[in-house]
Motif scaffolding. Structure first.
Motif, PDB file in Angstrom:
ATOM      1  N   ASP A  26       0.810  -1.214   0.000  1.00  0.00           N
ATOM      2  CA  ASP A  26       0.000   0.000   0.000  1.00  0.00           C
ATOM      3  C   ASP A  26       0.843   1.262   0.000  1.00  0.00           C
ATOM      4  OD1 ASP A  26      -1.959  -1.809   2.303  1.00  0.00           O
ATOM      5  OD2 ASP A  26      -2.382  -1.505   0.167  1.00  0.00           O
ATOM      6  N   ASP A  27       2.130   1.135   0.318  1.00  0.00           N
ATOM      7  CA  ASP A  27       2.958   2.327   0.447  1.00  0.00           C
ATOM      8  C   ASP A  27       3.227   2.976  -0.898  1.00  0.00           C
ATOM      9  OD1 ASP A  27       5.094   0.949   3.068  1.00  0.00           O
ATOM     10  OD2 ASP A  27       3.040   1.741   3.075  1.00  0.00           O
ATOM     11  N   ALA A  28       3.310   4.318  -0.869  1.00  0.00           N
ATOM     12  CA  ALA A  28       3.637   5.045  -2.098  1.00  0.00           C
ATOM     13  C   ALA A  28       5.149   5.058  -2.321  1.00  0.00           C
ATOM     14  CB  ALA A  28       3.108   6.469  -2.019  1.00  0.00           C
ATOM     15  N   PHE A  29       5.903   5.006  -1.221  1.00  0.00           N
ATOM     16  CA  PHE A  29       7.364   5.030  -1.314  1.00  0.00           C
ATOM     17  C   PHE A  29       7.933   3.936  -0.427  1.00  0.00           C
ATOM     18  CE2 PHE A  29       8.142   8.977  -3.608  1.00  0.00           C
ATOM     19  CZ  PHE A  29       6.925   9.616  -3.493  1.00  0.00           C
ATOM     20  N   CYS A  30       9.063   3.403  -0.832  1.00  0.00           N
ATOM     21  CA  CYS A  30       9.715   2.378  -0.026  1.00  0.00           C
ATOM     22  C   CYS A  30      10.234   3.026   1.248  1.00  0.00           C
ATOM     23  CB  CYS A  30      10.875   1.770  -0.819  1.00  0.00           C
ATOM     24  SG  CYS A  30      11.977   0.751   0.177  1.00  0.00           S
ATOM     25  N   THR A  31       9.920   2.417   2.415  1.00  0.00           N
ATOM     26  CA  THR A  31      10.340   3.041   3.671  1.00  0.00           C
ATOM     27  C   THR A  31      11.820   2.825   3.965  1.00  0.00           C
ATOM     28  OG1 THR A  31       9.633   1.080   4.871  1.00  0.00           O
ATOM     29  CG2 THR A  31       8.083   2.927   4.779  1.00  0.00           C
ATOM     30  N   SER A  32      12.474   1.939   3.213  1.00  0.00           N
ATOM     31  CA  SER A  32      13.901   1.719   3.445  1.00  0.00           C
ATOM     32  C   SER A  32      14.770   2.627   2.600  1.00  0.00           C
ATOM     33  CB  SER A  32      14.279   0.273   3.139  1.00  0.00           C
ATOM     34  OG  SER A  32      13.518  -0.598   3.931  1.00  0.00           O
ATOM     35  N   CYS A  33      14.317   2.976   1.368  1.00  0.00           N
ATOM     36  CA  CYS A  33      15.195   3.763   0.510  1.00  0.00           C
ATOM     37  C   CYS A  33      14.488   4.912  -0.194  1.00  0.00           C
ATOM     38  CB  CYS A  33      15.865   2.872  -0.535  1.00  0.00           C
ATOM     39  SG  CYS A  33      14.738   2.333  -1.840  1.00  0.00           S
ATOM     40  N   GLY A  34      13.166   5.025  -0.056  1.00  0.00           N
ATOM     41  CA  GLY A  34      12.455   6.150  -0.663  1.00  0.00           C
ATOM     42  C   GLY A  34      12.104   5.967  -2.121  1.00  0.00           C
TER      43      GLY A  34
ATOM     44  N   LYS B 117      26.376  11.262   5.145  1.00  0.00           N
ATOM     45  CA  LYS B 117      25.080  11.679   4.609  1.00  0.00           C
ATOM     46  C   LYS B 117      24.658  10.778   3.467  1.00  0.00           C
ATOM     47  CE  LYS B 117      22.782  15.646   2.576  1.00  0.00           C
ATOM     48  NZ  LYS B 117      23.051  16.283   1.272  1.00  0.00           N
TER      49      LYS B 117
ATOM     50  N   LYS C  74      23.515   7.367   4.590  1.00  0.00           N
ATOM     51  CA  LYS C  74      22.169   7.378   5.145  1.00  0.00           C
ATOM     52  C   LYS C  74      21.136   7.423   4.032  1.00  0.00           C
ATOM     53  CE  LYS C  74      22.893   9.032   9.741  1.00  0.00           C
ATOM     54  NZ  LYS C  74      24.076   9.949   9.803  1.00  0.00           N
ATOM     55  N   GLU C  75      21.414   8.248   2.999  1.00  0.00           N
ATOM     56  CA  GLU C  75      20.433   8.369   1.910  1.00  0.00           C
ATOM     57  C   GLU C  75      20.317   7.077   1.132  1.00  0.00           C
ATOM     58  OE1 GLU C  75      21.692  11.676  -0.377  1.00  0.00           O
ATOM     59  OE2 GLU C  75      21.035  13.146   1.105  1.00  0.00           O
TER      60      GLU C  75
ATOM     61  N   ASN D 149      20.873   4.271   2.500  1.00  0.00           N
ATOM     62  CA  ASN D 149      20.524   3.267   3.504  1.00  0.00           C
ATOM     63  C   ASN D 149      21.549   2.142   3.567  1.00  0.00           C
ATOM     64  OD1 ASN D 149      19.186   2.092   5.569  1.00  0.00           O
ATOM     65  ND2 ASN D 149      17.411   1.450   4.393  1.00  0.00           N
TER      66      ASN D 149
ATOM     67  N   GLY E 146      24.792   0.833   5.949  1.00  0.00           N
ATOM     68  CA  GLY E 146      25.487   0.984   7.231  1.00  0.00           C
ATOM     69  C   GLY E 146      24.944   1.925   8.261  1.00  0.00           C
TER      70      GLY E 146
END
Lengths: 264, 181
Positions: free
Chosen positions: B26-34, B173, B176-177, B179, B181
Motif C-alpha cells: 500500500d505504500d507510495a514510497f519504499c520506507t527503506s530507501c524512498g 550523509k 544514510k540516503e 541506507n 550501514g
C-alpha cells in the motif's frame, strides 16, 4: 483501498514524517507517503552545518592548546600572577564558547534529577579513582624520573596557601573544564557524530590538552567517565562534583604527605 | 531483469525494486530507501539514476577518507623516525630516552587512529587532527623556527586531514540516503 484496517499497535508507536507530517512507523527511514528521508538522530544537521560546527570546535581546541602550551613550555609566564591570568584566560575561553552556544548548552546547567545518593556515590567513586591514580602516577614519577611532582609547592608560601591550592587545582578546573569539554565540546560534537564517537573525541581532546604523556593512561578513561556521566544524567553538575572530588583528593593527599593537613 | 515490470505487476511484489528490502504494497514510497513504488516510469528511472550517481559520489568520498587514513599512518612513521633520529643525535642521556619514548607513543597513537579511520573515519580523523595540531603548537611554541621545517609535507598532511573530515561528513550523509550501514 480506503478501508485500511486500524492497527492499534501501530497508532500508539508512531512518528510523524518530517516533511509531510503524516503518521509513519518510527523505524521507517523514508516516509511511505512522500518518500522524504527521516532524520535518525536528534537535531540532525546538514553537511554545511556540521562543517561549521567542526570549525568552531577546532577554534576552541586551538585556543586552549596555544594557551596551555605557552604556559607550560615557555619560561615567560611562570610567576604566580601569570599563572592566575592564564587560568582566567582558559576559564574565559570555556565560558565564551559555552554561552555562544547557549541555546544548545543551557539545558546542561539544569539539575532536574538531583539525588543526594547519586551525588555521594559519584563523588566516592571519584575519590577512590583519584587515590588509585595518585598512587600509580607517584610510583611512575619516582621510578622513571626519580622526582615527585607537587601542585601545592606553587602556593605553599602564601598565607592561605592551602585554600589557594584547592581553588586553583580543584574548584576552577572542575567548573571550567566541565563547561568547556563536557559542556560546549561534547554538545557540539553530538551535532556532528553519534554518541559514542562524541564521547570518545571529547575525552581524547580533554586528555591530550593536559600535555602530559604519563597521564594519558588515566586522563582518557577519566574523560570518558565524565562524558558518560553527562550523557546519562543530562546535566553538567554531577561531573563537576566528580571532577572536583578527584582533584580535591589530590590536594588533600599532598597536604597530608607534607604534614600540612592540620597545621601550616 | 526488467525492473519496471516488477512494480507494475502489483500482485506479489513484496520487495523494493531498488533496494530489495521488504515493502508494504500500500505504500507510495519504499520506507527503506524512498523508491517511488507508485511513481511513473520516468520517476522510477530518475530515482535509480540518482541512486547510481550517489553511489559514485560515495566511492569518491571513501577514496579521500582512505587518503586521510594514509596521512595518519604517514604522520605515525614520520614521528617515529624523528624520534629515532633525535635519539641517535642527542648527547643528553636523560633527554634522548624520553624523546624516543614520547615519539614512539605518539606514533602508536597516530597509527591506531589511522587504523580506526576505516571503521569510524570522522572520529579518527578529528582526533588525529587535534593531536597533530597540539604537537605542532607545542613545537612552534618551544622552537618557533621549526614551524617552517618540512612545510610542504605539513601542508600536504593538513590538506588531507581537512579533506578527510569533509569527506567523512559527506560519506555519512550519502550512506544514510542510500541506507547503507
Amino acid at each position: 483501498m480506503d478501508n485500511f484496517p486500524i492497527n492499534i499497535e501501530a497508532e500508539e508507536s508512531a512518528t510523524f514524517c518530517s516533511n509531510c507530517n503524516e503518521r509513519i512507523a518510527p523505524e521507517s527511514r523514508f516516509c511511505k507517503y512522500c518518500g522524504a528521508i527521516q532524520p535518525q538522530e536528534i537535531g540532525a544537521s546538514s553537511t554545511e552545518e556540521k562543517w561549521v560546527a567542526i570549525k568552531q570546535l577546532g577554534l576552541f581546541f586551538v585556543i586552549d592548546a596555544i594557551i596551555c602550551c605557552v604556559a607550560e613550555f615557555t619560561n615567560f609566564f611562570k610567576s604566580f600572577t601569570w599563572s592566575v591570568t592564564i587560568d582566567i584566560f582558559l576559564a574565559s575561553c570555556a565560558v565564551f564558547f559555552f554561552f555562544y552556544n547557549w541555546r544548545s548548552t543551557k539545558v546542561l546547567l539544569n539539575w532536574n534529577n538531583f539525588s543526594i545518593v547519586k551525588l555521594v556515590a559519584y563523588c566516592l567513586s571519584a575519590i577512590l579513582a583519584s587515590l588509585t591514580v595518585s598512587f600509580i602516577v607517584g610510583w611512575l614519577n619516582r621510578a622513571l624520573f626519580s622526582k615527585v611532582f607537587s601542585y601545592y609547592a606553587f602556593y605553599e608560601h602564601f598565607n592561605y596557601g592551602k585554600l589557594m591550592t584547592v581553588f586553583f587545582i580543584a574548584v576552577m578546573p572542575a567548573l571550567f573544564e566541565e563547561l568547556g569539554y563536557r559542556g560546549f565540546l561534547l554538545q557540539k560534537l553530538l551535532q556532528v557524530v553519534d554518541k559514542k564517537q562524541a564521547m570518545f573525541i571529547s575525552a581524547f581532546l580533554f586528555a591530550i590538552m593536559h600535555t602530559s604523556f604519563i597521564s594519558l593512561f588515566w586522563l582518557i578513561p577519566f574523560g570518558l567517565y565524565l562524558a558518560y556521566i553527562r550523557m546519562k544524567e543530562n546535566t553538567l553538575w554531577y561531573g563537576v562534583g566528580v571532577h572536583f572530588c578527584f582533584n580535591f583528593t589530590v590536594c588533600v593527599s599532598e597536604f597530608y604527605r607534607l604534614g600540612h593537613l592540620f597545621h601550616h | 531483469m526488467d525492473l519496471t515490470t516488477t512494480t507494475n505487476t502489483r500482485q506479489q511484489i513484496t520487495n523494493c525494486a531498488s533496494c530489495f528490502n521488504q515493502i508494504n504494497q500500500d505504500d507510495a514510497f519504499c520506507t527503506s530507501c524512498g523508491y517511488p513504488l507508485k511513481g511513473s516510469e520516468e520517476e522510477q528511472k530518475n530515482f535509480i539514476m540518482e541512486k547510481n550517481t550517489k553511489e559514485i559520489y560515495l566511492e569518491e568520498e571513501n577514496r579521500q577518507i582512505k587518503k586521510s587514513g594514509y596521512a595518519l599512518y604517514y604522520i605515525a612513521a614520520a614521528t617515529f623516525l624523528s624520534g629515532l633520529i633525535l635519539y641517535g643525535t642527542s648527547k643528553n642521556a636523560e633527554v634522548k630516552n624520553s624523546i624516543l619514548l614520547i615519539n614512539t607513543i605518539l606514533a602508536v597513537i597516530y597509527a591506531a587512529l589511522g587504523f580506526w579511520s576505516k571503521k569510524k573515519p570522522l572520529a579518527a580523523i578529528i582526533s588525529g587532527s587535534a593531536l597533530y595540531a597540539l604537537v605542532f603548537i607545542l613545537n612552534a611554541v618551544t622552537n618557533p623556527l621549526s614551524i617552517f621545517s618540512g612545510i610542504i609535507w605539513k601542508i600536504f598532511i593538513v590538506v588531507n586531514l581537512i579533506r578527510g573530515i569533509q569527506s567523512a561528513i559527506k560519506a555519512d550523509k550519502l550512506s544514510k540516503e542510500l541506507n547503507i550501514g
